[in-house]
Write a protein that holds these residues in place. Structure first.
Motif, mmCIF file in Angstrom:
data_model
loop_
_atom_site.group_PDB
_atom_site.id
_atom_site.type_symbol
_atom_site.label_atom_id
_atom_site.label_comp_id
_atom_site.label_asym_id
_atom_site.label_seq_id
_atom_site.Cartn_x
_atom_site.Cartn_y
_atom_site.Cartn_z
ATOM 1 N N LEU A 1 -11.836 -31.974 10.325
ATOM 2 C CA LEU A 1 -12.132 -33.027 11.294
ATOM 3 C C LEU A 1 -13.405 -32.678 12.053
ATOM 4 C CD1 LEU A 1 -10.488 -35.567 12.082
ATOM 5 C CD2 LEU A 1 -9.661 -34.271 14.044
ATOM 6 N N PHE B 1 -11.271 -41.560 13.085
ATOM 7 C CA PHE B 1 -10.249 -41.536 14.119
ATOM 8 C C PHE B 1 -10.891 -41.762 15.486
ATOM 9 C CE2 PHE B 1 -6.632 -39.981 11.743
ATOM 10 C CZ PHE B 1 -7.187 -39.254 10.701
ATOM 11 N N PHE C 1 -4.902 -39.432 19.514
ATOM 12 C CA PHE C 1 -5.628 -40.048 18.412
ATOM 13 C C PHE C 1 -5.044 -41.407 18.034
ATOM 14 C CE2 PHE C 1 -8.560 -36.841 16.847
ATOM 15 C CZ PHE C 1 -8.093 -35.690 17.454
ATOM 16 N N GLY C 2 -5.921 -42.284 17.573
ATOM 17 C CA GLY C 2 -5.462 -43.489 16.915
ATOM 18 C C GLY C 2 -4.986 -43.155 15.514
ATOM 19 N N GLN C 3 -4.509 -44.185 14.810
ATOM 20 C CA GLN C 3 -3.865 -43.943 13.523
ATOM 21 C C GLN C 3 -4.841 -43.663 12.397
ATOM 22 O OE1 GLN C 3 -3.982 -46.759 15.346
ATOM 23 N NE2 GLN C 3 -3.429 -48.552 14.124
ATOM 24 N N GLY C 4 -6.135 -43.831 12.652
ATOM 25 C CA GLY C 4 -7.132 -43.572 11.620
ATOM 26 C C GLY C 4 -7.410 -44.802 10.774
ATOM 27 N N GLN D 1 -0.782 -33.028 11.170
ATOM 28 C CA GLN D 1 -1.209 -34.271 10.514
ATOM 29 C C GLN D 1 -0.342 -34.456 9.274
ATOM 30 O OE1 GLN D 1 -5.291 -34.426 9.075
ATOM 31 N NE2 GLN D 1 -5.311 -36.660 9.183
ATOM 32 N N GLN E 1 -1.261 -39.718 7.750
ATOM 33 C CA GLN E 1 -1.044 -40.095 9.157
ATOM 34 C C GLN E 1 -2.133 -39.539 10.071
ATOM 35 O OE1 GLN E 1 1.679 -42.120 9.956
ATOM 36 N NE2 GLN E 1 1.836 -42.167 7.728
ATOM 37 N N SER E 2 -2.002 -39.866 11.327
ATOM 38 C CA SER E 2 -2.938 -39.379 12.320
ATOM 39 C C SER E 2 -2.524 -37.983 12.808
ATOM 40 C CB SER E 2 -2.992 -40.351 13.500
ATOM 41 O OG SER E 2 -3.993 -39.955 14.404
ATOM 42 N N LEU E 3 -3.254 -37.462 13.756
ATOM 43 C CA LEU E 3 -2.964 -36.151 14.321
ATOM 44 C C LEU E 3 -2.039 -36.296 15.523
ATOM 45 C CD1 LEU E 3 -5.993 -35.959 13.056
ATOM 46 C CD2 LEU E 3 -6.006 -33.763 14.235
#
Lengths: 110, 114
Positions: free
Chosen positions: A44, A89, A100-103, B37, B41-43
């Motif tokens: 990330l 994200f 964080f948002g869901q991406g 993660q 999915q997200s973190l």
């Protein structure tokens, strides 16, 4: 509590198209806002940030403006490249923690 | 900035066993963070680790399942205990960079539980 909502993906665009990925947030106070990017097979990375209202963060041709009145931090790029294919994200900071948002998975086709 | 490394980069473990993940930062930092993660999915933040005190866990995460150590200002470990297939995820550590308002992430540990 704090939360971030991103537009649902996946998003598929052609090279040189205009990109917008929507991000809205709910928070107490005025958090700092971030966009992170996760390229395939990589970790990330911070893409850009804004720490107060009306700030514009920018990096690698991407921009996002901190809009307090609409609680938004939409990511934009004028002309995307195949190399921009990644998961993006949106995140906010509260008490030094990131939410964080869901991406959003972005795929750019040549 | 901060350069963060993690070990191992990936592992495949059997149900019921434990795995300890190490995180090293190239500078002294007050707080270190552990995220999970899950696939696609997200973190999600697991806990915050401060040197010299107990880690602070987020809702839904408990110390018995995810014990954390923070022996000094550059190092932390996260243990995933009594693993089940639902623990299959990428685990990431992070820290705020010195003199910046940017949070940096390690490359992650990809855990698969069979």
């Amino acid at each position: 509590g704090n939360s971030v909502t991103q537009m649902e993906g996946p998003v598929t665009l052609s090279e040189e198209a205009f990109l917008t990925i929507n991000c809205t947030y709910t928070a107490t106070g005025y958090p700092s806002l971030f966009w992170y990017v996760q390229y395939p097979g990589e970790g990330l990375q911070l893409l850009l940030k804004a720490t107060k209202a009306d700030d514009k963060g920018s990096n690698k041709g991407f921009e996002a403006t901190y809009r307090k009145e609409t609680t938004s931090f939409h990511l934009e790029k004028g002309s995307v490249q195949v190399s921009d294919s990644a998961v993006y994200f949106c995140a906010l900071e509260g008490a030094q923690k990131l939410v964080f948002g869901q991406g959003t998975r972005l795929t750019i086709n040549p | 900035s901060a350069v963060i490394s993690q070990k191992p980069s990936r592992d495949i473990c059997q149900r019921g066993t434990s795995l300890t993940i190490q995180c090293q930062v190239d500078s002294q930092v007050t707080m270190m963070f552990w995220y999970r993660q899950q696939p696609g999915q997200s973190l999600t933040l697991i806990a915050t680790a401060n040197q010299g005190s107990e880690a602070t866990y987020e809702s839904g995460f408990v110390i018995d399942k995810f014990p954390i150590s923070r022996p000094n200002l550059t190092f932390s470990t996260l243990t995933v205990s009594n693993m089940s297939p639902e623990d299959s995820s990428i685990y990431l550590c992070s820290a705020w960079g010195q003199g910046t308002y940017e949070q940096y992430f390690g490359p992650g540990t990809r855990l698969t539980v069979t």
